[in-house]
Each structure stands twice: as structure tokens, then as C-alpha cells.
Design a protein around this motif. Structure first.
Motif, PDB file in Angstrom:
ATOM      1  N   ILE A 198      -5.152  -1.369 -12.564  1.00 61.78           N
ATOM      2  CA  ILE A 198      -5.360  -0.192 -12.764  1.00 61.78           C
ATOM      3  C   ILE A 198      -6.492   0.688 -11.606  1.00 61.78           C
ATOM      4  CG2 ILE A 198      -6.533   1.504 -14.397  1.00 61.78           C
ATOM      5  CD1 ILE A 198      -5.382  -0.463 -16.500  1.00 61.78           C
ATOM      6  N   GLY A 199      -7.165  -0.231 -11.481  1.00 68.24           N
ATOM      7  CA  GLY A 199      -8.353   0.058 -10.442  1.00 68.24           C
ATOM      8  C   GLY A 199      -7.460   0.450  -9.006  1.00 68.24           C
ATOM      9  N   ALA A 200      -6.885  -0.389  -8.354  1.00 71.64           N
ATOM     10  CA  ALA A 200      -5.928  -0.340  -7.385  1.00 71.64           C
ATOM     11  C   ALA A 200      -5.206   1.002  -7.260  1.00 71.64           C
ATOM     12  CB  ALA A 200      -5.330  -1.474  -6.841  1.00 71.64           C
ATOM     13  N   TRP A 201      -4.444   1.142  -8.446  1.00 70.24           N
ATOM     14  CA  TRP A 201      -3.644   2.420  -8.786  1.00 70.24           C
ATOM     15  C   TRP A 201      -4.252   3.588  -8.741  1.00 70.24           C
ATOM     16  CZ3 TRP A 201       1.508   2.692  -9.092  1.00 70.24           C
ATOM     17  CH2 TRP A 201       2.054   4.134  -9.483  1.00 70.24           C
ATOM     18  N   ASN A 202      -5.713   3.570  -9.012  1.00 74.41           N
ATOM     19  CA  ASN A 202      -6.369   4.729  -9.286  1.00 74.41           C
ATOM     20  C   ASN A 202      -7.067   5.167  -7.946  1.00 74.41           C
ATOM     21  OD1 ASN A 202      -5.836   5.429 -11.844  1.00 74.41           O
ATOM     22  ND2 ASN A 202      -7.642   4.341 -12.825  1.00 74.41           N
ATOM     23  N   ALA A 203      -7.246   3.889  -7.169  1.00 75.95           N
ATOM     24  CA  ALA A 203      -8.023   4.127  -5.709  1.00 75.95           C
ATOM     25  C   ALA A 203      -7.033   4.556  -4.616  1.00 75.95           C
ATOM     26  CB  ALA A 203      -8.610   2.942  -5.501  1.00 75.95           C
ATOM     27  N   MET A 204      -5.627   4.358  -4.843  1.00 79.09           N
ATOM     28  CA  MET A 204      -4.793   4.651  -3.688  1.00 79.09           C
ATOM     29  C   MET A 204      -3.452   5.751  -4.305  1.00 79.09           C
ATOM     30  SD  MET A 204      -4.047   0.805  -2.183  1.00 79.09           S
ATOM     31  CE  MET A 204      -3.863  -0.207  -3.383  1.00 79.09           C
ATOM     32  N   PRO A 205      -3.535   6.697  -3.832  1.00 85.14           N
ATOM     33  CA  PRO A 205      -4.479   7.334  -2.867  1.00 85.14           C
ATOM     34  C   PRO A 205      -5.616   7.816  -3.461  1.00 85.14           C
ATOM     35  CG  PRO A 205      -2.617   8.899  -3.386  1.00 85.14           C
ATOM     36  CD  PRO A 205      -2.230   7.424  -4.171  1.00 85.14           C
ATOM     37  N   PRO A 206      -6.685   8.010  -2.642  1.00 84.60           N
ATOM     38  CA  PRO A 206      -6.840   8.797  -1.550  1.00 84.60           C
ATOM     39  C   PRO A 206      -7.181   7.339  -0.390  1.00 84.60           C
ATOM     40  CG  PRO A 206      -8.946   8.922  -2.587  1.00 84.60           C
ATOM     41  CD  PRO A 206      -7.892   8.521  -3.490  1.00 84.60           C
ATOM     42  N   HIS A 207      -7.560   6.248  -0.982  1.00 83.66           N
ATOM     43  CA  HIS A 207      -7.841   5.233  -0.039  1.00 83.66           C
ATOM     44  C   HIS A 207      -6.437   4.644   0.487  1.00 83.66           C
ATOM     45  CE1 HIS A 207     -12.064   5.392  -0.725  1.00 83.66           C
ATOM     46  NE2 HIS A 207     -11.930   5.277  -2.359  1.00 83.66           N
ATOM     47  N   ARG A 208      -6.606   3.995   1.605  1.00 79.73           N
ATOM     48  CA  ARG A 208      -5.383   3.131   2.249  1.00 79.73           C
ATOM     49  C   ARG A 208      -6.352   1.809   2.919  1.00 79.73           C
ATOM     50  NH1 ARG A 208      -0.141   4.488   3.882  1.00 79.73           N
ATOM     51  NH2 ARG A 208      -0.383   6.615   3.488  1.00 79.73           N
ATOM     52  N   PRO A 209      -6.331   0.764   2.077  1.00 81.45           N
ATOM     53  CA  PRO A 209      -6.976  -0.109   2.662  1.00 81.45           C
ATOM     54  C   PRO A 209      -6.173  -0.738   3.839  1.00 81.45           C
ATOM     55  CG  PRO A 209      -6.226  -0.757   0.596  1.00 81.45           C
ATOM     56  CD  PRO A 209      -6.004   0.725   0.787  1.00 81.45           C
ATOM     57  N   SER A 210      -7.073  -1.433   4.800  1.00 82.18           N
ATOM     58  CA  SER A 210      -6.207  -2.137   5.715  1.00 82.18           C
ATOM     59  C   SER A 210      -6.284  -3.350   5.672  1.00 82.18           C
ATOM     60  CB  SER A 210      -7.430  -2.055   7.165  1.00 82.18           C
ATOM     61  OG  SER A 210      -8.395  -2.300   7.052  1.00 82.18           O
ATOM     62  N   ARG A 211      -7.131  -3.990   4.654  1.00 84.29           N
ATOM     63  CA  ARG A 211      -7.179  -5.267   4.369  1.00 84.29           C
ATOM     64  C   ARG A 211      -7.187  -5.510   2.814  1.00 84.29           C
ATOM     65  NH1 ARG A 211     -11.808  -8.009   7.684  1.00 84.29           N
ATOM     66  NH2 ARG A 211     -10.723 -10.037   7.450  1.00 84.29           N
ATOM     67  N   LEU A 212      -5.934  -5.620   2.379  1.00 77.29           N
ATOM     68  CA  LEU A 212      -5.646  -5.219   0.956  1.00 77.29           C
ATOM     69  C   LEU A 212      -6.140  -6.446   0.098  1.00 77.29           C
ATOM     70  CD1 LEU A 212      -4.166  -3.677  -1.566  1.00 77.29           C
ATOM     71  CD2 LEU A 212      -2.313  -4.921  -1.077  1.00 77.29           C
ATOM     72  N   ARG A 213      -6.257  -7.743   0.317  1.00 82.86           N
ATOM     73  CA  ARG A 213      -6.951  -8.944  -0.185  1.00 82.86           C
ATOM     74  C   ARG A 213      -8.326  -8.516  -0.365  1.00 82.86           C
ATOM     75  NH1 ARG A 213      -6.367 -14.741  -0.385  1.00 82.86           N
ATOM     76  NH2 ARG A 213      -8.387 -15.685  -0.319  1.00 82.86           N
ATOM     77  N   LEU A 214      -9.140  -8.145   0.576  1.00 78.13           N
ATOM     78  CA  LEU A 214     -10.541  -7.999   0.438  1.00 78.13           C
ATOM     79  C   LEU A 214     -10.805  -6.704  -0.385  1.00 78.13           C
ATOM     80  CD1 LEU A 214     -11.809  -8.470   3.930  1.00 78.13           C
ATOM     81  CD2 LEU A 214     -11.761 -10.038   2.202  1.00 78.13           C
ATOM     82  N   PHE A 215      -9.862  -5.840  -0.192  1.00 76.79           N
ATOM     83  CA  PHE A 215      -9.881  -4.497  -1.333  1.00 76.79           C
ATOM     84  C   PHE A 215      -9.798  -4.791  -2.714  1.00 76.79           C
ATOM     85  CE2 PHE A 215      -7.751  -0.737  -3.178  1.00 76.79           C
ATOM     86  CZ  PHE A 215      -8.652   0.161  -3.139  1.00 76.79           C
ATOM     87  N   LEU A 216      -8.685  -5.764  -3.135  1.00 82.24           N
ATOM     88  CA  LEU A 216      -8.493  -6.171  -4.435  1.00 82.24           C
ATOM     89  C   LEU A 216      -9.596  -7.070  -4.922  1.00 82.24           C
ATOM     90  CD1 LEU A 216      -4.893  -6.731  -4.253  1.00 82.24           C
ATOM     91  CD2 LEU A 216      -5.798  -5.105  -5.290  1.00 82.24           C
ATOM     92  N   GLY A 217     -10.110  -7.941  -3.978  1.00 78.36           N
ATOM     93  CA  GLY A 217     -11.266  -8.872  -4.246  1.00 78.36           C
ATOM     94  C   GLY A 217     -12.504  -8.217  -4.710  1.00 78.36           C
ATOM     95  N   LYS A 218     -12.774  -7.232  -3.762  1.00 77.31           N
ATOM     96  CA  LYS A 218     -13.962  -6.417  -4.266  1.00 77.31           C
ATOM     97  C   LYS A 218     -13.638  -5.780  -5.614  1.00 77.31           C
ATOM     98  CE  LYS A 218     -16.683  -2.721  -2.326  1.00 77.31           C
ATOM     99  NZ  LYS A 218     -17.141  -2.059  -1.265  1.00 77.31           N
ATOM    100  N   VAL A 278       0.802  -1.117   0.046  1.00 74.04           N
ATOM    101  CA  VAL A 278      -0.193   0.056   0.066  1.00 74.04           C
ATOM    102  C   VAL A 278       1.034   1.170   0.145  1.00 74.04           C
ATOM    103  CG1 VAL A 278      -1.521   1.197   1.442  1.00 74.04           C
ATOM    104  CG2 VAL A 278      -1.977  -0.933   1.165  1.00 74.04           C
ATOM    105  N   GLU A 279       1.976   1.158   0.936  1.00 74.03           N
ATOM    106  CA  GLU A 279       2.912   2.439   0.735  1.00 74.03           C
ATOM    107  C   GLU A 279       3.455   2.448  -0.525  1.00 74.03           C
ATOM    108  OE1 GLU A 279       4.279   5.885   2.171  1.00 74.03           O
ATOM    109  OE2 GLU A 279       2.843   4.496   3.455  1.00 74.03           O
ATOM    110  N   LEU A 280       3.839   1.543  -1.430  1.00 82.05           N
ATOM    111  CA  LEU A 280       4.232   1.639  -2.756  1.00 82.05           C
ATOM    112  C   LEU A 280       3.135   2.360  -3.542  1.00 82.05           C
ATOM    113  CD1 LEU A 280       5.939  -1.727  -3.351  1.00 82.05           C
ATOM    114  CD2 LEU A 280       7.043   0.446  -2.955  1.00 82.05           C
ATOM    115  N   TYR A 281       1.880   2.052  -3.397  1.00 85.60           N
ATOM    116  CA  TYR A 281       0.909   3.054  -4.093  1.00 85.60           C
ATOM    117  C   TYR A 281       0.785   4.500  -3.904  1.00 85.60           C
ATOM    118  CZ  TYR A 281      -1.477  -1.261  -6.097  1.00 85.60           C
ATOM    119  OH  TYR A 281      -1.581  -2.425  -6.746  1.00 85.60           O
ATOM    120  N   TRP A 282       1.074   4.601  -2.629  1.00 88.71           N
ATOM    121  CA  TRP A 282       1.070   6.016  -2.024  1.00 88.71           C
ATOM    122  C   TRP A 282       2.202   6.596  -2.692  1.00 88.71           C
ATOM    123  CZ3 TRP A 282      -1.931   8.971   1.211  1.00 88.71           C
ATOM    124  CH2 TRP A 282      -3.365   8.454   1.205  1.00 88.71           C
ATOM    125  N   GLN A 283       3.325   6.182  -2.566  1.00 89.31           N
ATOM    126  CA  GLN A 283       4.464   6.681  -3.315  1.00 89.31           C
ATOM    127  C   GLN A 283       4.515   6.861  -4.832  1.00 89.31           C
ATOM    128  OE1 GLN A 283       7.816   4.350  -1.815  1.00 89.31           O
ATOM    129  NE2 GLN A 283       7.265   4.889   0.410  1.00 89.31           N
TER     130      GLN A 283
END
Length: 186
Positions: A52-72, A7-12
Motif C-alpha cells: 500500500i505504501g508503494a502504491w501511495n508513493a508512486m506517483p509522484p516518486h519514481r524510484p530508480s532502485r525499487l528493491r531499496l525503495f521497498l526495503g526502506k 514502476v511503470e505499472l504503478y504510474w499507470q
């Protein structure tokens, strides 16, 4: 690499984030998409769109459970792909069949308040799932979240297909009663 580091890599805005995500969660997301789409080419596209969706969502989102976030994200994209395919073909499919089964106990909520009501419905369904025995919960999730065919679920649990159908029927009936008790109009 653990989820917080990814997640930190996405934010960076590091492109390594996508590589690490694909390495760690690629098989999981592929299984989610393939269960809905049953087409390898559509599944591959869905995975690419997930990253791509994960890239566009982080930031602003910082998911606490990445697996569930990606699954959704994956599940949503796969269902959208299936809807588009079915709109073109006007055919049936496993996802449509599973959603029709749930239609008898989960309301369709129109109007401007839909987002708030949907969140409440999700909260209630999650709470309901915690009341189920582990096997019943697993069967329910495999059918309605992962959209697994009945015969696969039966094989996984060593049951007959009719037993799985009965379990799902009873669980939907319990869910309907639970939601009505909680004040959800069906």
C-alpha cells in the motif's frame, strides 16, 4: 518483469503492479520485516502495508532502485509496528537493543532542521560504510539495518559471537570518529 516495468505499472495505476512487486520482492521484504518483528502475523501485516505504501508513493516518486525503495518502506513500517508494540508492553526487543548500541555514535537531532540534518547524516554514514572492508560493512548492515541477532551474524560469517561484538564495537568507534571529523556534534 524488470523494475522499470513494475514502476511503470504503478504510474499507470495498474493493480498488476502490486502482484508483480509481491512476486519479485515479497521474500526480500518479508525477511526485512521478520528480522525486526519476529512475529509472522505482524510481518504479514507489514508486507501488506508495504505494498500500500508503494502504491501511495508512486506517483509522484519514481524510484530508480525499487528493491531499496521497498526495503526502506518495509523497514520503516516494521520499526513503527515494533515501537507501537513496545509502547503497549514496555518491553525490550532486538530493534531497541540495536538502536541503543548505535546511540553512542549517532546523534539524536531535535528541532526544525532535523530533516536536513538527517539527510546529511545518512549521506555521511553511507560514505563511511564504503570505507569499511566488505566483511565489517556486512556485519554492520546485518546488525543495524536488518536487525539480525548477533548469533545469526556470527553463524553467517563463521565467527564467534564475541568476535562479532568486537567488530561492531570497533566499527561504531570508527563511525563516531568519522562523524566527529565531519563536524557532526555527538
Amino acid at each position: 518483469m524488470d523494475d522499470k516495468q513494475i514502476v511503470e505499472l504503478y504510474w499507470q495505476r495498474s493493480e498488476m503492479a502490486i502482484q508483480e512487486t509481491a512476486a519479485k520482492y515479497g521474500p526480500y521484504c518479508r525477511a526485512v520485516a521478520a528480522g525486526i518483528l519476529a512475529d509472522p502475523q505482524d510481518t504479514d501485516e507489514c508486507l501488506n502495508d508495504t505494498w500500500i505504501g508503494a502504491w501511495n508513493a508512486m506517483p509522484p516518486h519514481r524510484p530508480s532502485r525499487l528493491r531499496l525503495f521497498l526495503g526502506k518502506i518495509t523497514r520503516s513500517l516494521a520499526c513503527d509496528t515494533l515501537r507501537a508494540r513496545l509502547a503497549q508492553k514496555r518491553g525490550g526487543g532486538a530493534c531497541v537493543e540495536a538502536l541503543e548500541e548505535l546511540g553512542e555514535c549517532v546523534p539524536s537531532v531535535p528541532g526544525a532542521d532535523q530533516v536536513v540534518e538527517d539527510r546529511e547524516l545518512v549521506r555521511l554514514i553511507n560514505r563511511f560504510l564504503y570505507t569499511l572492508p566488505e566483511r565489517d560493512c556486512g556485519i554492520f548492515l546485518r546488525r543495524y539495518w536488518y536487525v539480525e541477532p548477533l548469533e545469526n551474524i556470527a553463524g553467517r560469517y563463521g565467527l564467534k559471537e564475541n568476535t562479532v561484538k568486537s567488530s561492531l564495537f570497533r566499527t561504531r568507534k570508527k563511525l563516531r570518529a568519522y562523524l566527529e571529523k565531519e563536524g557532526i556534534d555527538l
